[in-house]
Structures are given as C-alpha cells and as structure tokens.
Design a protein around this motif. Structure first.
Motif, PDB file in Angstrom:
ATOM      1  N   PRO B  15       0.846  -1.201   0.000  1.00 21.75           N
ATOM      2  CA  PRO B  15       0.000   0.000   0.000  1.00 21.75           C
ATOM      3  C   PRO B  15       0.878   1.247   0.000  1.00 21.75           C
ATOM      4  N   PRO B  17       1.412   5.475   0.387  1.00 22.95           N
ATOM      5  CA  PRO B  17       0.813   6.649   1.045  1.00 22.95           C
ATOM      6  C   PRO B  17       0.356   7.675   0.015  1.00 22.95           C
ATOM      7  N   TYR B  18      -0.573   8.533   0.412  1.00 22.88           N
ATOM      8  CA  TYR B  18      -0.859   9.738  -0.350  1.00 22.88           C
ATOM      9  C   TYR B  18       0.102  10.787   0.208  1.00 22.88           C
ATOM     10  N   THR B  20       0.798  14.431   0.993  1.00 19.60           N
ATOM     11  CA  THR B  20       0.053  15.687   1.119  1.00 19.60           C
ATOM     12  C   THR B  20       1.031  16.830   1.341  1.00 19.60           C
ATOM     13  N   SER B  23       2.798  16.583   4.664  1.00 18.03           N
ATOM     14  CA  SER B  23       3.649  15.419   4.943  1.00 18.03           C
ATOM     15  C   SER B  23       4.792  15.288   3.936  1.00 18.03           C
ATOM     16  N   PHE B  26       8.507  14.908   4.955  1.00 16.75           N
ATOM     17  CA  PHE B  26       8.902  13.598   5.471  1.00 16.75           C
ATOM     18  C   PHE B  26       9.281  12.663   4.332  1.00 16.75           C
ATOM     19  N   TRP B  27       8.434  12.622   3.288  1.00 17.54           N
ATOM     20  CA  TRP B  27       8.657  11.671   2.189  1.00 17.54           C
ATOM     21  C   TRP B  27       9.877  12.063   1.344  1.00 17.54           C
ATOM     22  N   ILE B  49       2.924  11.540  14.340  1.00 16.54           N
ATOM     23  CA  ILE B  49       3.008  11.649  12.911  1.00 16.54           C
ATOM     24  C   ILE B  49       2.924  13.122  12.443  1.00 16.54           C
ATOM     25  N   PRO B  50       3.188  13.396  11.160  1.00 18.73           N
ATOM     26  CA  PRO B  50       3.051  14.768  10.689  1.00 18.73           C
ATOM     27  C   PRO B  50       1.624  15.286  10.898  1.00 18.73           C
ATOM     28  N   ASN B  85      -6.581  -6.320   2.738  1.00 18.36           N
ATOM     29  CA  ASN B  85      -6.102  -5.212   1.923  1.00 18.36           C
ATOM     30  C   ASN B  85      -4.593  -4.983   2.045  1.00 18.36           C
ATOM     31  N   SER B  86      -3.895  -5.938   2.624  1.00 21.02           N
ATOM     32  CA  SER B  86      -2.443  -5.793   2.738  1.00 21.02           C
ATOM     33  C   SER B  86      -1.740  -7.084   2.320  1.00 21.02           C
ATOM     34  N   ILE B 133       9.531   1.269  -1.653  1.00 20.85           N
ATOM     35  CA  ILE B 133       8.397   0.366  -1.885  1.00 20.85           C
ATOM     36  C   ILE B 133       7.728   0.687  -3.221  1.00 20.85           C
ATOM     37  N   ILE B 138      10.018   3.923   2.771  1.00 19.82           N
ATOM     38  CA  ILE B 138       9.569   3.841   4.169  1.00 19.82           C
ATOM     39  C   ILE B 138      10.762   3.532   5.064  1.00 19.82           C
ATOM     40  N   PHE B 139      10.586   3.808   6.371  1.00 25.54           N
ATOM     41  CA  PHE B 139      11.636   3.376   7.310  1.00 25.54           C
ATOM     42  C   PHE B 139      11.283   2.014   7.874  1.00 25.54           C
TER      43      PHE B 139
END
Lengths: 397, 145
Positions: B15, B17-18, B20, B23, B26-27, B49-50, B85-86, B133, B138-139
């Motif tokens: 999955p 992330p979106y 934004t 955030s 961070f990405w 989190i952010p 869903n994962s 990913i 990701i960390f």
C-alpha cells in the motif's frame, strides 16, 4: 447541569445477526434494511409508530461500510419521518453511548420529547469499509500495520511487560464471554471452549489469538430515548441514564510518548459514576465495548474495578459470570455474539438495558439495578483508543 | 489492479501513502535517507506523525528536523496473518511490528527486521534504515550494532 435521571431508554430492537453466507442461502441485506428493521422492532416493542417520531429527534449512527454523506436525513426520508432534530454520531464503537448521551441532552433540554437512536451495518454485504483515516493510510499501512488487531497487540504486549499481565487473564475473559454466548440465543458462537482451547487457538498478531478477536456480521440495533416524564407512557420498565462521561484523545505523560496502557475510560468512568452518585462496587454488571479481550481487561482497570496494572490478578480472583460479583458482557459481547459492524457499539449497551428490564432470560443477573456500559472507538497512533464514553444505567431513579 | 492492490496475474503491491502538502517533507527525507520528524517553531515540541498543527501548543508554524533514527522498542507484535487489503505483506510473515521510542522523543511504528521476530524484545536498541516500496520510501528498523 447534570444528566442524571433526565432521560430513559424505553425500548430497544436488535435484528438477528448473520455472516450472510451465500452458500448457506443467507440473504445479503443492505445497511438500509438493517436501519429499517431495527427501527421497526424498537417501535413495536414500545407500542409506537413512525408517527410518534414526527417532530422528534433522530440519532443516526454511522455504519462502517461506505455510506451516504447525508445519511441522517436519508434515514428520515426512508422512514417518512419529519425530524425536528437530527444527530449523526460518528464515534466508531463509541457511537452507541454517545448517541444515548446526545439524545438525553436533547430531551432534557426540551428540544424534543423522544429520540430514536438507530444503526444498521452490513460489512458482510459490502466488504469494503469507509476510507481509512489519513494517518492509517499514510503512516501505518505502508509500514506493516495489520489493522486494529496489530495495534491492540502492541498495546497488549506493553501491558504484559509493564504489569505482568498473562495470556491466561485475557483467556478467562474469552472463556467467560463464550459461556454467556452459549446462553444467548442471538449469539453467533455457541460452542463452549476451555482455557486450553484458547491457548491453542491460532495466533493472528502475537500476543493476540483468534479467540481474542471479533467475528464481523451484518446487523442492526435501535433504542428509543425519552424524557423521564413520559417514559412510563411507553413502558413499565424504563432504564434511566444515571451518569455519563466522555474523554477523547487522552494522553498520559508526554504527548509524543504517552503511556499506551492507559485510556480515557478512566476519566470518563469517574465522571459518569460521580454524576450517578455511585461507586464501581455498586455496579451489578460491566458491559464494556469488546473488540479485543485486552480492551476489556484495560477497561476493567480504567473503570476502577481494580487498580491500573492489577487487572490480571483481579480477573483471576473474580467470578465474571452472570452469577458472579461483577458480571461481564453477559450476552457474550461482540467477541462471542458477533460484531455487526459499528452496530456492535450498541450490542453491550442493549444487553445492559435487557438486564435492567429483567429480560436476560437464561443469563439474567438476579436483582440487577445499576450497571456500566462503555464505548470505545479508533486507535490513536502509537497510543490507546481515541473515543472513550461511559454510561451508567439504572432501573430506578 | 484489483481493489486489494493485486495486479492481474502478478504480485501484490505494498500500500502506498498519499503525499500531502504537510507530509511532503517527510517523504522527501526518506528518499534522501533521512528520518524527519516535525518540530514546532513556537514551543520546540517534537511530534510524530506529521500534523497540520503542533499537538502541544496549537501553533501552525512547524518545520522538519532530522532524527538520529535511533531508539528503543516500546512494544512489539509478531504478525502471523495478513488482512485482505495488505496481501503484499504475505511473503514477509511472520515479521515483527514494533512501536519504537526514538531518542529524539517521539514514538513511531515500523517493522524490525534483520533478526528473528522472536528475538525482538521491549527495550531493545534499534536503528532506522530506508526501503523503496515503489513510489515512496519507508523506514524500517534493525538491531543496533
């Protein structure tokens, strides 16, 4: 202002729940049908018709399946009711208790005389649920979080480490609730199991086993709240709201490094009991929201039945059955009776009402006069649950 | 692509992330091999989190700082079952998922790898590293050496 004794639950209705298995010929109903069905059951039990809801209040709780943005007024449209006041609690598993409190506020302030509180949910029909919160989508799922089971597993492991809680403690909760489900004709699981069966059940997210978790089903639930003055017009067995408390987004210690074993139920239950003028020892039952057994254990502590951290020992030493000193989730809870989506937030509340009306049949608590029900919803990132609500109910004012 | 992120006849995708506006920093950091957390310019509170506001003082004047990426396991679980869903995680189970209290004073959730999941313990010292990913980084954490 206090809500004590200002409002009463005069009726309730619960549809049968179902896994909606096509291979067994079980129908796959929509959430609308469960809203309608639960409403008709509650109205019939009170001797009301939809005409009695015209000009009154409507509390439409949000289901977990993807649903209409304008759900409140569309439920009114379906029922053909002109509502003077509509609320749409969207507090996840806490919506039942929150709906009750908001309905009580409405009738005690004189805006309306009565409120129909209703929810239908059908996760087995729709499969998908509402959009995840953004932080779940962006900062949990990609990082390996496997839904609420894994989040509660993290909290449970911490609780075990911090206080010495054992899996046999959550096991006793699971076994006891199943014993209650055996006595509940509406429960989905009716086969007894032993502690050994529990310990041997499949690991999902260690330390959480299959028998610690809920099985989702379709179902609907409704209850009707009136101002106390008109309660006896509809029933000879009103159940009064004696106390209520809510504590959402609770922190303990640093906001960025909060103690994850503590929950807002602590503050909420103290306020609810204080409003009722009662103590934990006055409770004839405890019907906490149960998505996982560890949530039940933490709520036993938070609600003051024992000290925080002593829940394991308390459970070891206490008879939690309907005949015991503090009967726990006497209908089997969601873990054994089934979780009808977010209608599951009403399940233990309705069981509390049933007990106070003496309608518990084979699992009736003798002389039940007052008890506590709770609702919790959402897991905050790296902490405990977000929504926390507690209601103290009684059969006497 | 089916609704569970499984390509027709192919492998399940992680999955994503979106990303934004609030955030994005961070990405960008994870792509550059940095674990960035938010710091409030008004009260110096650090958070994860952010968020669009400081959880301590409500200020909307926030900036990114680089975390050392080192911390201790606050709690953990061994994931043995994936949810619908994962499915992309199926080939990784069993794996350790943990809450990590970073030395910088915030708690994060992530996988602990490069050791047996059974060897993860509360209090264990770990360090972050980054993994692509496909579309985002990701960390993850590994035992500190």
């Amino acid at each position: 202002m206090t809500l004590r004794g200002k409002a009463a639950i005069v009726s309730y209705g619960e549809t049968p729940v179902t896994r909606a298995r096509k291979d067994k010929g079980e129908p796959r109903l929509s959430y609308w049908e469960y809203f309608a069905w639960a409403t008709s059951l509650a109205l019939k039990k009170a001797g009301m018709t939809t005409k009695d809801l015209d000009g009154q209040g409507l509390a439409v709780m949000h289901p977990e399946v993807d649903h209409s943005l304008f759900l409140g007024v569309e439920v009114a449209e379906m029922l053909g009711v002109t509502s003077k006041w509509i609320i749409t609690p969207s507090h996840g598993g806490a919506s039942g208790c929150v709906g009750l409190a908001q309905a009580a506020l409405a009738v005690s302030s004189g805006i309306v005389d009565r409120v129909l509180c209703v929810i239908g949910d059908a996760p087995m029909t729709y499969g998908d649920t509402m959009m995840l919160t953004e932080h779940r989508r962006d900062f949990e799922k990609p990082f390996g979080v496997m839904g609420p089971t894994s989040l509660f597993a993290l909290v449970m492991r911490r609780h075990m480490e911090q206080y010495g809680t054992k899996v046999e403690h959550t096991g006793k909760i699971a076994v006891t609730q199943r014993e209650h489900a055996v006595l509940n004709p509406d429960a989905v699981f009716k086969e007894r199991f032993t502690m050994e069966d529990y310990l041997n059940s499949r690991m999902i997210a260690e330390p959480i086993r299959l028998l610690d978790t809920v099985m989702r089903v379709n179902g609907g639930s409704a209850f009707i709240v009136t101002k106390t003055e008109e309660a006896k017009r509809w029933t000879d067995k009103p159940v009064y709201l004696l106390g209520y408390g809510e504590c959402n987004n609770y922190h303990h210690g640093s906001k960025a490094l909060s103690d994850a074993t503590l929950m807002g139920i602590g503050q909420a239950s103290r306020e609810a009991l204080s409003m009722a003028g009662l103590e934990p020892r006055d409770m004839n039952f405890f019907q906490p929201y149960d998505d996982f057994t560890i949530a039940v254990l933490m709520q036993i502590e938070a609600a003051g039945f024992c000290e925080v951290g002593k829940g394991g020992k308390f459970i070891e030493e206490t008879d939690l059955s309907y005949r015991g000193s503090i009967p726990l989730n006497t209908g089997g809870g969601q873990i054994s009776a089934g979780q009808p989506g977010l209608a599951g937030g009403n399940l233990n509340l309705v069981e509390g009402v049933r007990q106070l009306r003496g309608e518990g049949e084979g699992r009736q608590i003798q002389g039940a006069k007052a008890g506590m029900v709770t609702g919790i919803g959402a897991v905050q990132y790296g902490r405990n649950v977000g929504y926390n609500s507690v209601a103290v109910l009684g059969s006497e004012l | 692509m089916s609704r569970f992120g499984v390509k027709e006849g192919g492998e399940a995708r992680k999955p994503l992330p979106y990303i934004t506006n609030y955030s994005q920093g961070f990405w960008e950091g994870t792509k550059a091999g940095e674990l960035r957390i938010q710091k409030c310019n008004a009260c110096s509170h650090k958070q994860w989190i952010p968020k669009a506001a400081c959880e301590e003082c409500g200020s909307i004047d926030l900036s990114w700082i680089k975390s050392g990426g080192k911390g201790k396991v606050y709690s953990y679980s061994i994931i043995r079952h994936v949810v619908m869903n994962s499915m992309a995680f199926e080939k990784e189970i069993p794996y350790a998922l943990a809450l990590i209290d970073l030395d910088d004073g915030v708690r994060v959730v992530g996988q602990v790898v490069e050791c047996k999941p059974e060897d993860v313990k509360i209090g264990m010292e770990v360090e972050a590293f980054f993994e692509d990913i496909g579309g985002a980084s990701i960390f993850k954490f590994r035992p500190r050496r």
